[in-house]
Design a protein around this motif. Structure first.
Motif, PDB file in Angstrom:
ATOM      1  N   GLN B 344     -11.266  -7.517  -5.132  1.00  0.00           N
ATOM      2  CA  GLN B 344     -11.581  -6.491  -4.258  1.00  0.00           C
ATOM      3  C   GLN B 344     -12.734  -7.268  -3.136  1.00  0.00           C
ATOM      4  O   GLN B 344     -12.423  -7.232  -2.041  1.00  0.00           O
ATOM      5  CB  GLN B 344     -12.399  -5.512  -5.014  1.00  0.00           C
ATOM      6  CG  GLN B 344     -12.669  -4.399  -4.026  1.00  0.00           C
ATOM      7  CD  GLN B 344     -14.137  -4.455  -3.099  1.00  0.00           C
ATOM      8  OE1 GLN B 344     -14.841  -5.388  -3.695  1.00  0.00           O
ATOM      9  NE2 GLN B 344     -14.540  -3.591  -2.467  1.00  0.00           N
ATOM     10  N   SER B 347     -10.443  -9.854  -0.965  1.00  0.00           N
ATOM     11  CA  SER B 347      -9.156  -9.326  -0.311  1.00  0.00           C
ATOM     12  C   SER B 347      -9.410  -9.512   1.310  1.00  0.00           C
ATOM     13  O   SER B 347     -10.789  -9.239   1.711  1.00  0.00           O
ATOM     14  CB  SER B 347      -8.829  -7.934  -0.541  1.00  0.00           C
ATOM     15  OG  SER B 347      -7.889  -7.491   0.388  1.00  0.00           O
ATOM     16  N   CYS B 351      -3.672  -6.121   5.066  1.00  0.00           N
ATOM     17  CA  CYS B 351      -2.693  -5.338   4.667  1.00  0.00           C
ATOM     18  C   CYS B 351      -2.974  -4.278   3.592  1.00  0.00           C
ATOM     19  O   CYS B 351      -4.218  -4.337   2.929  1.00  0.00           O
ATOM     20  CB  CYS B 351      -1.328  -5.779   4.049  1.00  0.00           C
ATOM     21  SG  CYS B 351      -1.414  -6.511   2.179  1.00  0.00           S
ATOM     22  N   ILE B 352      -2.713  -3.068   3.944  1.00  0.00           N
ATOM     23  CA  ILE B 352      -3.154  -1.690   3.205  1.00  0.00           C
ATOM     24  C   ILE B 352      -2.972  -1.854   1.831  1.00  0.00           C
ATOM     25  O   ILE B 352      -4.084  -1.603   1.308  1.00  0.00           O
ATOM     26  CB  ILE B 352      -2.296  -0.653   3.801  1.00  0.00           C
ATOM     27  CG1 ILE B 352      -2.661  -0.545   5.442  1.00  0.00           C
ATOM     28  CG2 ILE B 352      -2.850   0.565   3.257  1.00  0.00           C
ATOM     29  CD1 ILE B 352      -1.831   0.446   6.058  1.00  0.00           C
ATOM     30  N   PRO B 353      -2.116  -2.202   1.082  1.00  0.00           N
ATOM     31  CA  PRO B 353      -2.310  -2.042  -0.311  1.00  0.00           C
ATOM     32  C   PRO B 353      -2.986  -2.713  -1.005  1.00  0.00           C
ATOM     33  O   PRO B 353      -3.712  -2.350  -1.843  1.00  0.00           O
ATOM     34  CB  PRO B 353      -0.523  -2.868  -0.656  1.00  0.00           C
ATOM     35  CG  PRO B 353       0.282  -2.451   0.550  1.00  0.00           C
ATOM     36  CD  PRO B 353      -0.684  -2.820   1.882  1.00  0.00           C
ATOM     37  N   ARG B 355      -5.837  -4.117   0.359  1.00  0.00           N
ATOM     38  CA  ARG B 355      -7.274  -3.764   0.923  1.00  0.00           C
ATOM     39  C   ARG B 355      -7.792  -2.604   0.301  1.00  0.00           C
ATOM     40  O   ARG B 355      -8.916  -2.697  -0.190  1.00  0.00           O
ATOM     41  CB  ARG B 355      -7.259  -3.507   2.529  1.00  0.00           C
ATOM     42  CG  ARG B 355      -8.433  -3.180   3.071  1.00  0.00           C
ATOM     43  CD  ARG B 355      -8.322  -2.872   4.426  1.00  0.00           C
ATOM     44  NE  ARG B 355      -7.629  -1.648   4.871  1.00  0.00           N
ATOM     45  CZ  ARG B 355      -6.672  -1.570   5.839  1.00  0.00           C
ATOM     46  NH1 ARG B 355      -6.213  -2.678   6.377  1.00  0.00           N
ATOM     47  NH2 ARG B 355      -6.131  -0.562   6.265  1.00  0.00           N
ATOM     48  N   GLU B 356      -6.950  -1.437   0.198  1.00  0.00           N
ATOM     49  CA  GLU B 356      -7.272  -0.420  -0.216  1.00  0.00           C
ATOM     50  C   GLU B 356      -7.058  -0.222  -1.743  1.00  0.00           C
ATOM     51  O   GLU B 356      -7.686   0.282  -2.454  1.00  0.00           O
ATOM     52  CB  GLU B 356      -6.514   0.820   0.448  1.00  0.00           C
ATOM     53  CG  GLU B 356      -6.584   0.886   2.008  1.00  0.00           C
ATOM     54  CD  GLU B 356      -7.935   1.428   2.344  1.00  0.00           C
ATOM     55  OE1 GLU B 356      -8.736   2.101   1.900  1.00  0.00           O
ATOM     56  OE2 GLU B 356      -8.423   0.664   3.531  1.00  0.00           O
ATOM     57  N   GLY B 357      -6.060  -0.938  -2.195  1.00  0.00           N
ATOM     58  CA  GLY B 357      -5.740  -0.763  -3.816  1.00  0.00           C
ATOM     59  C   GLY B 357      -6.803  -1.490  -4.367  1.00  0.00           C
ATOM     60  O   GLY B 357      -7.144  -0.870  -5.399  1.00  0.00           O
ATOM     61  N   ASP B 359      -9.728  -2.165  -3.673  1.00  0.00           N
ATOM     62  CA  ASP B 359     -10.961  -1.051  -3.688  1.00  0.00           C
ATOM     63  C   ASP B 359     -11.185   0.037  -4.693  1.00  0.00           C
ATOM     64  O   ASP B 359     -11.990   0.325  -5.312  1.00  0.00           O
ATOM     65  CB  ASP B 359     -11.267  -0.934  -2.276  1.00  0.00           C
ATOM     66  CG  ASP B 359     -12.698  -0.490  -1.958  1.00  0.00           C
ATOM     67  OD1 ASP B 359     -13.289  -0.938  -2.321  1.00  0.00           O
ATOM     68  OD2 ASP B 359     -12.781   0.747  -1.164  1.00  0.00           O
ATOM     69  N   TRP B 360      -9.981   0.726  -4.666  1.00  0.00           N
ATOM     70  CA  TRP B 360      -9.835   1.892  -5.521  1.00  0.00           C
ATOM     71  C   TRP B 360      -9.669   1.308  -6.906  1.00  0.00           C
ATOM     72  O   TRP B 360     -10.246   2.414  -7.718  1.00  0.00           O
ATOM     73  CB  TRP B 360      -8.643   3.075  -5.097  1.00  0.00           C
ATOM     74  CG  TRP B 360      -9.008   3.529  -3.756  1.00  0.00           C
ATOM     75  CD1 TRP B 360      -8.180   3.472  -2.385  1.00  0.00           C
ATOM     76  CD2 TRP B 360      -9.969   4.607  -3.694  1.00  0.00           C
ATOM     77  NE1 TRP B 360      -8.868   4.337  -1.595  1.00  0.00           N
ATOM     78  CE2 TRP B 360      -9.688   4.899  -2.115  1.00  0.00           C
ATOM     79  CE3 TRP B 360     -10.935   5.133  -4.401  1.00  0.00           C
ATOM     80  CZ2 TRP B 360     -10.830   5.908  -1.685  1.00  0.00           C
ATOM     81  CZ3 TRP B 360     -11.771   5.986  -3.990  1.00  0.00           C
ATOM     82  CH2 TRP B 360     -11.752   6.390  -2.288  1.00  0.00           C
ATOM     83  N   LYS B 363     -13.169   0.805  -7.977  1.00  0.00           N
ATOM     84  CA  LYS B 363     -14.168   2.006  -7.907  1.00  0.00           C
ATOM     85  C   LYS B 363     -13.555   2.859  -9.211  1.00  0.00           C
ATOM     86  O   LYS B 363     -14.629   3.094  -9.842  1.00  0.00           O
ATOM     87  CB  LYS B 363     -13.813   2.842  -6.791  1.00  0.00           C
ATOM     88  CG  LYS B 363     -14.553   2.518  -5.305  1.00  0.00           C
ATOM     89  CD  LYS B 363     -14.297   3.352  -4.500  1.00  0.00           C
ATOM     90  CE  LYS B 363     -15.028   2.861  -3.103  1.00  0.00           C
ATOM     91  NZ  LYS B 363     -14.403   3.823  -1.862  1.00  0.00           N
ATOM     92  N   TYR B 383      -0.817   3.126 -11.513  1.00  0.00           N
ATOM     93  CA  TYR B 383       0.081   3.507 -10.436  1.00  0.00           C
ATOM     94  C   TYR B 383      -0.369   2.667  -9.361  1.00  0.00           C
ATOM     95  O   TYR B 383       0.227   2.162  -8.504  1.00  0.00           O
ATOM     96  CB  TYR B 383      -0.243   5.128 -10.267  1.00  0.00           C
ATOM     97  CG  TYR B 383       0.350   5.611  -9.108  1.00  0.00           C
ATOM     98  CD1 TYR B 383       1.574   5.995  -9.065  1.00  0.00           C
ATOM     99  CD2 TYR B 383      -0.423   5.729  -7.793  1.00  0.00           C
ATOM    100  CE1 TYR B 383       2.361   6.570  -7.883  1.00  0.00           C
ATOM    101  CE2 TYR B 383       0.312   6.143  -6.596  1.00  0.00           C
ATOM    102  CZ  TYR B 383       1.724   6.733  -6.924  1.00  0.00           C
ATOM    103  OH  TYR B 383       2.178   7.154  -5.740  1.00  0.00           O
ATOM    104  N   LEU B 384      -1.801   2.463  -9.148  1.00  0.00           N
ATOM    105  CA  LEU B 384      -2.154   1.566  -8.078  1.00  0.00           C
ATOM    106  C   LEU B 384      -1.736   0.314  -8.097  1.00  0.00           C
ATOM    107  O   LEU B 384      -1.145  -0.265  -6.894  1.00  0.00           O
ATOM    108  CB  LEU B 384      -3.696   1.770  -8.033  1.00  0.00           C
ATOM    109  CG  LEU B 384      -4.209   2.970  -7.459  1.00  0.00           C
ATOM    110  CD1 LEU B 384      -5.688   3.087  -7.768  1.00  0.00           C
ATOM    111  CD2 LEU B 384      -4.250   3.167  -5.972  1.00  0.00           C
ATOM    112  N   ASN B 387       1.976   0.108  -7.479  1.00  0.00           N
ATOM    113  CA  ASN B 387       2.280   0.154  -6.020  1.00  0.00           C
ATOM    114  C   ASN B 387       1.808  -0.884  -5.097  1.00  0.00           C
ATOM    115  O   ASN B 387       2.182  -0.896  -4.041  1.00  0.00           O
ATOM    116  CB  ASN B 387       2.047   1.393  -5.595  1.00  0.00           C
ATOM    117  CG  ASN B 387       2.935   2.544  -5.726  1.00  0.00           C
ATOM    118  OD1 ASN B 387       4.050   2.478  -5.653  1.00  0.00           O
ATOM    119  ND2 ASN B 387       2.691   3.493  -6.979  1.00  0.00           N
ATOM    120  N   THR B 392       2.458  -6.403  -0.934  1.00  0.00           N
ATOM    121  CA  THR B 392       1.417  -6.957  -0.065  1.00  0.00           C
ATOM    122  C   THR B 392       1.781  -7.935   0.757  1.00  0.00           C
ATOM    123  O   THR B 392       2.944  -8.682   0.535  1.00  0.00           O
ATOM    124  CB  THR B 392       0.209  -7.137  -0.843  1.00  0.00           C
ATOM    125  OG1 THR B 392       0.600  -8.250  -1.903  1.00  0.00           O
ATOM    126  CG2 THR B 392      -0.369  -6.333  -1.542  1.00  0.00           C
TER     127      THR B 392
END
Lengths: 791, 438
Positions: B344, B347, B351-353, B355-357, B359-360, B363, B383-384, B387, B392
């Motif tokens: 995290q 990164s 790219c979205i998956p 960067r956000e993946g 992080d979530w 968390k 799931y995250l 996906n 990526t």
């Protein structure tokens, strides 16, 4: 490149090899979603929305970076792909504020559309979202970080498209953020700001509501506006701007300018002025009542009837007593072609004078004369997008014609065009140039001479004369060359430059002027010695039927000289501010009866005996011609009660003078051609016309106040204006080549470039709050002190 | 500084000069230094590439691409200059092999870089060290300076008429620039974000020129291979996995350290024999076999050969050779959290998956670890991660998702224990969180 054939979703598609899969699919009607992909900008493959399944590839591939190949088999919508896109959206929405109900982009948001399509409505997370306060980057650009999806369109638009590079990416990972080029530590208010051309292209490119316009934000919802596409009134490029219009108690207010549908000649581009500087129309300083000067010197508001009656009576009296030649007429650069044509026709046939002129910002007379008899030698705007080589002599498109500069940059970047720049200053476009020649001060004439073969001119032509040889050789080596000429070149210099250019078989020419219809004003004969289409006055050719005075009239400065000498009985100024522009002594007009049609109480209007409140280009319909000679339709967007179009006012005055209105405007015959364009949805104009027509016993066919009534005549009589009505009505541009006669006797040079930059626009610009804010901001005034255009 | 370790099973090729003062150029010369490059000059580029192909050497950075083949992809003729890049951005947690090379045998890297340059016809090489290795940069800089002083670098090297220069560069502290194209961006002075491929570096690399980029260990192996011969080197390793490799064994073992073992050496033996077994006689819980991005192995899964192919079959990867041994005292939830926290943090955000993946996942794992987990969390993490896999822009997303999936699948029970241990039911959404959420 050779074509390749491949299969997408079971459909056979053929496209040139090297085409990106996403583009090839789009051409075939298969839309692949994408946030970061933006045609013409560098590829990112960052958003992962365009993933598709390509046979024999181990992973999902991004359609935005895959080039099509023979035999490729692609699936664009499978459960696997849908799931991938849905997951990406879920990740984006995880940190998205979901403040759609108050977001400017609500209803016009690509993230909304994608969520609607893929149904990523579930939320998995219980943690608070990452939040940051919104930032005010400049008077016209705001940034809402939480809405940003980091597609980097803005960064690329600013860097690659605008060559400004004011935006970048800071931090990394989930802290990555778009940041402007003035860091908080360098800013007086400790906040991040933008030092840039304030074009707002980043806002247009933003797929969501992360970047919003200071002039529009939180004003209305997109679906509560009417969207009217028209031609920008500011520079001579003729870009399309889409104006968002909303009804108000006194008309229709323009609340937004943008370029979201990108259907104009300007494609992706719109500059600061086209985007924000519509707001002069909403200015509180507008005149909305006719004013007549009283014996005591006061201006008294009067009814329209009274104003027209006084104007008509007085003009008739002065014409009949002191002769038409004692009357001067000055037109504007922001009139429609129809109005400009009507104004000179009114001057020449009703007032009986050739004392007609306008503020000339480029020498179109010499330009067209030098190209007399040539076919296909004038460049259209579209040529600047694709010509393989371009020579710019003089001018500074970046400041003067930003759309032209955009096209040239794109041409260099996307088509590897070769750009040659010759200028006395180090203009910004030299950065794209293959060769830059610094012209000696006042050296354009010498340069034109040198190019035309006069070797002795070399020493005065360039700061470094040794650079001339190589430059000339490179330019001469081009087979297809677009020669863009700045207004610095006039008369004999311009002629010589064109003569040089004509030795290159594939050369085309364009001359840059400064305002929306500077070209049209010249084309339509707002000149003392030229009738429309550069027809010399002594030989009126097609205009013989109009019974025009055979002597050329006084030019703009001669008109004021005549006034100073007491020989000018009346001056009729339509949408122009010559007093400020040419630094004329106001006292010169003390014995002259002055009628001014204006939006504002300008330096010229303040001297008037009658001031008639005028509509601007955004409040009328008709056509304009850009610097390149491309004719386009303008459509009525805004409306302000209490103002009238210049067209209507000219007709009313002619009527009050007792002129034959039907001879002036051949209305009531031909096809009904206005198709409603002349009447805005909110306007009471239609009723007004009907009342006037009924009162005057006229057939209600095509009103004499309808500019379309005179288009037939322009088309019929003006050499080179053989336009296609259908093209015009469908919003397309038409490149015209006025067929001038060869050069007449030498004339004096009255060209006065406006000197406008990115944030000024003649007199008009002074009344735009947005432009004023940006000027103050760019001058270093802290943002907090500036009353932003939005407030 | 890690102390040097040794074990009879080791086959010392790269580590031959470790601990012998070879950072000094004269000492390096005594230990056969700069002989390979002279041989390479004498024999020519085709010979070099053939030896490298015969050696079966596969990229030691983790992807395992055959080095000789990679070099052969570089076009012979190029308008733009060609470059050699040494990837010393060793950042994968659990990995410390390049570190010891830079420390003990920097001239091997210098010499290897020159040989790679000769092979592809480059005149310039770059040695790029991770930002956190700045203290090693001095050693490498000295090695390069000494090589210049001896006339080994610069104009007309060894009288060959060939010029070759080497520039050293330190990163700014980003795991991401270990990815070859991101490293090139960083070296060019830009943000360390990977490039779109194709084009691959062999065609369009640094400054647009054809570029060979190799891991530091790969480059350090090259002089040895040229001296001993490709076939000889290949004989050391297992099938399709030529030679030896430096394995950094860390965690709960008796003798942690960097060992040079033949490719294909048994992992279980490496832990129990070479590294002396689990520390303090505790029970083995799990092994992360090749740097933190490799899916975890359970004790019953570690009887496997350490090469690219066998590890792949075992459902994990050889990776960067950093073996992390975890004993029974380790909380896998905490270990997974630390792992995802690293990714995290690293990164790049492109790219979205990823960067956000990352992080979530971080968390959510943090919340589980802190006793605030809810029943859906384990499934959500899975799931995250699922996906992110393969979706990526660069392999960093996979590097984060793979171990996460390994932990969540193989130690699901442990996650659930954390979640269910919170039987009182800590409120899942607190008022503060609601107020804070926008």
């Amino acid at each position: 490149m050779a074509d390749v054939t491949f299969t997408v979703d079971g459909k056979q598609i053929t496209a040139p090899a090297g085409t990106l899969l996403i583009d090839a699919c789009k051409s075939a009607g298969i839309e692949i979603p994408a946030f970061c992909y933006y045609p013409g900008l560098s590829l990112q493959a960052a958003c992962r929305m365009c993933v598709v399944r390509i046979e024999k590839m181990p992973k999902l591939a991004t359609a935005c970076t895959t080039t099509v190949a023979e035999g490729m088999v692609v699936a664009t919508e499978t459960p696997e792909i849908t799931q991938a896109r849905k997951a990406t959206l879920q990740l984006l929405l995880g940190n998205h504020p979901l403040d759609c109900p108050v977001c400017d982009a609500g209803g016009e948001c690509e993230l909304q559309d994608m969520t609607f399509k893929y149904g990523a409505a579930d939320s998995f997370y219980t943690e608070p979202k990452n939040h940051r306060e919104e930032q005010n980057w400049s008077p016209v650009v705001y940034f809402d970080r939480p809405r940003c999806i980091l597609c980097y369109r803005c960064v690329r638009m600013c860097g690659e498209g605008m060559d400004v590079f004011a935006l970048g990416i800071q931090n990394r990972g989930s802290s990555a953020v778009i940041a402007p080029n003035i860091a908080p530590s360098l800013s007086p208010d400790n906040l991040a700001h933008l030092d840039c051309e304030q074009c707002g292209m980043c806002i247009d490119a933003c797929p969501v509501g992360a970047l919003t316009s200071g002039a529009y934000r939180y004003k209305t919802r997109p679906w509560e506006m009417n969207h009217v596409t028209t031609v920008c009134t500011h520079c001579g490029d003729g870009c399309k701007t889409t104006l968002g219009v909303r009804s108000t108690s006194d008309g229709a207010e323009i609340v937004r300018g943008d370029n979201r549908d990108k259907s104009g000649i300007n494609g992706d581009f719109l500059c600061n002025k086209g985007r924000y500087a519509f707001d002069f129309a909403n200015s509180q300083e507008r005149i909305t009542t006719p004013l007549v000067r009283q014996p005591n010197g006061d201006l008294k508001p009067v009814s329209w009837e009274e104003a027209f009656t006084v104007a008509g009576k007085k003009l008739r009296e002065l014409r009949d007593t002191r002769g038409g030649k004692s009357i001067g007429v000055i037109g504007g650069n922001r009139l429609t072609n129809e109005e400009a044509y009507l104004l000179q026709k009114f001057a020449r046939t009703v007032l009986g004078t050739n004392n007609v002129d306008h503020h000339r910002t480029a020498d179109y007379v010499t330009f067209t004369q030098a190209l007399a008899g040539q076919k296909g030698r004038t460049a259209s705007w579209n040529d600047t997008k694709s010509y393989p080589a371009v020579l710019i002599v003089g001018g500074d498109p970046t400041n003067q014609a930003p759309g032209t500069a955009w096209n040239l940059r794109s041409d260099v970047r996307l088509n590897k065009a070769r750009l040659y720049v010759a200028n006395t200053s180090e203009i910004k476009l030299r950065r794209q140039a293959r060769a830059f020649l610094q012209v000696a001060p006042f050296g354009y004439g010498a340069l034109a001479g040198y190019l035309a073969g006069d070797a002795s001119a070399a020493s005065n032509a360039a700061l470094d004369p040794t650079a001339l040889g190589g430059f000339l050789e490179a330019v001469k080596g081009e087979e297809k060359l677009l020669i863009l000429i700045g207004s610095e070149l006039r008369g004999a210099d311009l002629k010589r430059l064109i003569e040089f250019g004509l030795t290159i078989p594939g050369a085309k020419f364009a001359l840059l002027s400064d305002y929306a219809n500077s070209r049209g004003a010249a084309d339509m004969g707002l000149l003392p010695d030229m009738l429309p289409g550069y027809t010399p006055v002594p030989t009126p050719g097609p205009f013989t039927e109009h019974n025009i005075p055979s002597e050329p009239g006084l030019d703009l400065l001669e008109i004021f000289d005549a006034a100073a000498a007491g020989n000018l009985s009346a001056l009729y100024v339509v949408n122009s501010n010559p007093v400020a522009r040419y630094g004329v002594d106001p006292a010169a007009l003390k014995d002259t009866f002055v009628i001014v049609q204006e939006m504002f109480l300008t330096e010229t209007a303040q001297l008037a005996d009658i001031i008639l409140p005028a509509a601007n280009l955004y409040e009328k319909s008709g056509s304009v011609t850009n610097s390149y000679g491309d004719l386009q339709l303008v459509q009525k967007a805004g409306d302000r009660s209490g103002v009238r179009s210049d067209f209507e006012m000219i007709v009313r005055i002619a009527d009050k003078m007792g002129a034959d209105v039907k001879a002036l405007v051949p209305f009531g015959k031909g096809l009904r051609a206005d198709m409603g364009q002349s009447r805005g949805a909110q306007s009471g104009e239609a009723d007004r016309h009907a009342v006037w027509l009924t009162a005057n016993n006229l057939e209600p066919k095509l009103s004499p106040f309808d500019p379309w009534a005179i288009l037939d005549e322009i088309q019929r009589l003006v050499p080179g204006y053989d336009l296609l009505r259908l093209q015009l009505l469908s919003g397309n541009d038409q490149h015209l080549e006025p067929a001038a006669a060869a050069a007449t006797a030498s004339r004096r040079d009255l060209v006065l470039p406006s000197g406008d930059g990115l944030f000024t626009s003649g007199t008009l610009g002074r009344f735009s709050p947005a432009l004023n804010d940006v000027q103050r901001y760019q001058a270093g005034e802290p943002l907090i002190q500036i009353q932003t255009a939005a407030d | 500084m890690p102390t040097l370790v040794s074990h009879p099973d080791e086959v010392k090729v790269i580590s031959r000069r470790f601990g012998q003062g070879a950072a000094d150029i004269d000492r390096y010369l005594e230990l056969d230094g700069y002989k390979a490059v002279q041989k390479a000059i004498a024999e020519g580029p085709d010979w070099i590439i053939n030896v490298m192909k015969a050696s079966g050497l596969r990229g030691r950075g983790g992807a395992g691409f055959p080095t000789g083949l990679k070099w052969s992809f570089v076009p012979k003729q190029s308008e733009k200059p060609k470059y050699v890049l040494v990837n010393g951005d060793e950042s994968e947690p659990g990995t410390c092999k390049d570190h010891v090379i830079f420390l003990h045998d920097p001239h091997a890297i210098v010499e290897g870089t020159m040989i790679a340059g000769l092979a592809i016809g480059a005149k310039m090489g770059f040695i790029y060290l991770r930002g956190e290795y700045r203290y090693l940069l001095k050693i490498v800089e000295k090695a390069v300076a000494d090589a210049y002083a001896k006339g080994f670098l610069g104009k007309n090297i060894f009288g060959s008429g060939i010029d070759f220069d080497i520039v050293t560069q330190s990163g700014a502290g980003a795991y991401e620039v270990g990815e070859e194209s991101a490293l090139m961006e960083s070296l060019e002075g830009k943000r360390g974000v990977p490039r779109i491929k194709p084009p691959f570096p062999a065609v369009v690399g640094l400054y647009g020129g054809p570029t060979v980029i190799n891991n530091a260990e790969t480059i350090a192996s090259v002089p040895h291979i040229l001296l001993m011969g490709g076939e000889e080197y290949a004989k050391i390793g297992s099938e399709r996995n030529g030679g030896t490799r430096l394995f950094g064994i860390s965690g709960h073992v008796e003798r942690p350290g960097v060992y040079e073992l033949p490719m294909g050496y048994n992992l279980k033996k490496a832990i129990y024999d070479v590294a002396g077994g689990i520390k303090d006689g505790k029970k083995l819980k799990a092994v992360v076999p090749g740097g933190s991005s490799c899916p975890v192995l359970l004790p019953e899964e570690i009887d496997v050969g350490l090469d690219f192919d066998q590890m792949g079959k075992a459902g994990t990867m050889l990776g960067s050779g950093g073996i992390v041994v975890l004993d029974e005292t380790v909380s896998i939830v905490e270990f997974a959290l630390r792992t995802i926290s690293f990714y995290q943090h690293e990164s790049c955000g492109w790219c979205i998956p990823c960067r956000e993946g990352t992080d979530w996942i971080k968390k959510t794992m943090t919340r589980i670890y802190n006793g605030g987990g809810n029943k859906k969390d384990a499934a959500n993490i899975q799931y995250l991660a699922e996906n992110m896999m393969g979706r990526t822009f660069c392999p960093l997303g996979d590097a984060a998702a793979m171990p996460t999936l390994g932990f969540i699948k193989k130690f699901r029970k442990e996650f659930e224990e954390y979640i269910e241990g919170n039987k009182a039911g800590t409120p899942i959404i607190t008022v503060q969180q609601l107020v804070g959420a926008h």
